[in-house]
Design a protein around this motif. Structure first.
Motif, mmCIF file in Angstrom:
data_model
loop_
_atom_site.group_PDB
_atom_site.id
_atom_site.type_symbol
_atom_site.label_atom_id
_atom_site.label_comp_id
_atom_site.label_asym_id
_atom_site.label_seq_id
_atom_site.Cartn_x
_atom_site.Cartn_y
_atom_site.Cartn_z
ATOM 1 N N GLU A 135 0.756 -1.254 -0.534
ATOM 2 C CA GLU A 135 -0.390 -0.078 0.363
ATOM 3 C C GLU A 135 0.808 1.544 -0.172
ATOM 4 O OE1 GLU A 135 -3.666 2.224 0.292
ATOM 5 O OE2 GLU A 135 -3.204 0.180 -0.424
ATOM 6 N N ARG A 136 2.112 1.490 0.328
ATOM 7 C CA ARG A 136 2.868 2.574 0.285
ATOM 8 C C ARG A 136 3.326 3.212 -0.582
ATOM 9 N NH1 ARG A 136 5.191 -0.132 5.803
ATOM 10 N NH2 ARG A 136 4.484 0.546 7.369
ATOM 11 N N HIS A 137 3.904 1.667 -1.588
ATOM 12 C CA HIS A 137 4.051 1.854 -2.794
ATOM 13 C C HIS A 137 3.472 2.304 -3.230
ATOM 14 C CE1 HIS A 137 7.706 -2.098 -1.254
ATOM 15 N NE2 HIS A 137 8.488 -0.240 -1.436
ATOM 16 N N ARG A 138 2.394 1.837 -3.280
ATOM 17 C CA ARG A 138 1.065 2.213 -4.929
ATOM 18 C C ARG A 138 1.103 3.775 -4.122
ATOM 19 N NH1 ARG A 138 -4.123 3.059 -4.260
ATOM 20 N NH2 ARG A 138 -4.428 3.476 -2.336
ATOM 21 N N ARG A 139 0.908 3.613 -2.799
ATOM 22 C CA ARG A 139 0.522 5.880 -2.212
ATOM 23 C C ARG A 139 2.027 6.208 -2.889
ATOM 24 N NH1 ARG A 139 -2.437 6.284 3.394
ATOM 25 N NH2 ARG A 139 -4.497 5.319 2.839
ATOM 26 N N LEU A 140 3.051 6.358 -2.897
ATOM 27 C CA LEU A 140 4.273 6.771 -3.110
ATOM 28 C C LEU A 140 3.905 6.524 -4.470
ATOM 29 C CD1 LEU A 140 7.016 7.692 -2.903
ATOM 30 C CD2 LEU A 140 8.028 5.250 -2.816
ATOM 31 N N ARG A 141 3.793 6.444 -5.638
ATOM 32 C CA ARG A 141 3.851 6.055 -7.146
ATOM 33 C C ARG A 141 2.559 6.595 -7.900
ATOM 34 N NH1 ARG A 141 4.015 0.410 -7.095
ATOM 35 N NH2 ARG A 141 2.206 -0.099 -6.709
ATOM 36 N N LEU A 142 1.476 7.386 -6.934
ATOM 37 C CA LEU A 142 0.469 8.027 -7.414
ATOM 38 C C LEU A 142 0.797 9.097 -6.904
ATOM 39 C CD1 LEU A 142 -2.750 6.039 -5.749
ATOM 40 C CD2 LEU A 142 -1.644 6.592 -7.735
ATOM 41 N N LEU A 143 1.472 9.315 -5.723
ATOM 42 C CA LEU A 143 1.584 10.421 -5.261
ATOM 43 C C LEU A 143 3.512 11.439 -6.510
ATOM 44 C CD1 LEU A 143 2.353 13.494 -3.534
ATOM 45 C CD2 LEU A 143 4.271 11.934 -2.088
ATOM 46 N N LEU A 144 4.013 9.753 -6.833
ATOM 47 C CA LEU A 144 4.765 10.418 -8.433
ATOM 48 C C LEU A 144 4.567 10.632 -9.242
ATOM 49 C CD1 LEU A 144 7.321 8.135 -6.910
ATOM 50 C CD2 LEU A 144 7.906 10.586 -6.743
ATOM 51 N N THR A 145 3.540 10.449 -9.370
ATOM 52 C CA THR A 145 3.181 10.651 -10.591
ATOM 53 C C THR A 145 1.957 12.082 -10.661
ATOM 54 O OG1 THR A 145 2.273 8.330 -11.308
ATOM 55 C CG2 THR A 145 0.763 9.768 -12.139
ATOM 56 N N LYS A 146 1.613 12.301 -9.492
ATOM 57 C CA LYS A 146 0.752 13.803 -9.445
ATOM 58 C C LYS A 146 1.544 14.406 -9.819
ATOM 59 C CE LYS A 146 -1.974 16.211 -6.144
ATOM 60 N NZ LYS A 146 -2.855 15.799 -5.282
ATOM 61 N N LEU A 147 3.156 13.999 -8.869
ATOM 62 C CA LEU A 147 3.848 15.307 -8.698
ATOM 63 C C LEU A 147 4.794 15.529 -10.323
ATOM 64 C CD1 LEU A 147 5.728 14.831 -5.422
ATOM 65 C CD2 LEU A 147 4.746 16.429 -6.081
#
Length: 209
Positions: free
Chosen positions: A5-17
């Motif tokens: 879940e942490r990796h998924r959220r991190l990927r979403l955050l990076l995608t947004k950034l």
């Protein structure tokens, strides 16, 4: 929270950034392009103003019409190298051609388009009292194929006094060379002042002419 879940959220955050960064970069590119365009426009206006100032300065002290037109001819030829210049001024019985020998390529009048402009075409150009290219000139006489004139890039700029035609300025280059819209704009910027100077050296036309 699981590692997945942490990796998924991190990927979403990076995608947004990354998306925000690309959007910001796009806005910066647009701003830079706008600044460059504005700078070019400003430089172009300064160049046009500089030409107009030098042009008007050259006309000061002209003792008569012939000297005035000769100086105007010289300034325009210097500004537009390789361009032919001629002035058509309205008279009570038609138009009078004023043409000055400049570049060697125009030393002979027959090398220019003047001899192919009939009195009817000249009068039509005067009456139009607007900038005319060969396309507009051709529309004045649909029966003529204008074969001889098509050997030139031609533009006429009106000389007018309070809306009344005083004649026009003819510019041309032999094809495939052309008189560009930017060059036309620079010369157009001095036509009002030139018209006033011409009016000041001539006896006004009779009312109704």
């Amino acid at each position: 929270m699981s590692q997945t879940e942490r990796h998924r959220r991190l990927r979403l955050l990076l995608t947004k950034l990354n998306k925000q960064r690309k959007q910001q970069a796009g806005k910066i590119d647009i701003l830079c392009n706008d600044l460059i365009s504005a700078q070019r426009g400003f430089i172009h206006r300064l160049y046009t103003i500089g030409f107009a100032a030098e042009f008007y300065k050259s006309l000061l002290g002209s003792p008569d019409l012939n000297h005035l037109l000769a100086r105007a001819d010289r300034m325009i030829r210097q500004e537009l190298p390789g361009t032919g210049v001629a002035f058509y001024l309205r008279q009570s019985d038609g138009c009078e051609l004023h043409s000055f020998v400049g570049d060697e390529m125009f030393a002979c009048e027959q090398s220019g388009p003047q001899e192919h402009l009939t009195p009817e075409l000249v009068e039509g150009i005067c009456k139009s009292n607007k900038i005319c290219t060969l396309s507009e000139i051709s529309s004045l006489d649909p029966t003529d194929d204008f074969h001889a004139l098509r050997r030139f890039s031609i533009v006429t700029l009106p000389l007018s006094d309070l809306g009344r035609s005083l004649g026009f300025l003819l510019l041309w280059r032999p094809t495939p060379l052309s008189v560009t819209s930017e060059e036309i704009g620079r010369v157009e910027s001095v036509m009002c002042g030139l018209s006033q100077a011409i009016r000041g050296t001539r006896v006004p036309l009779a009312s109704g002419e």
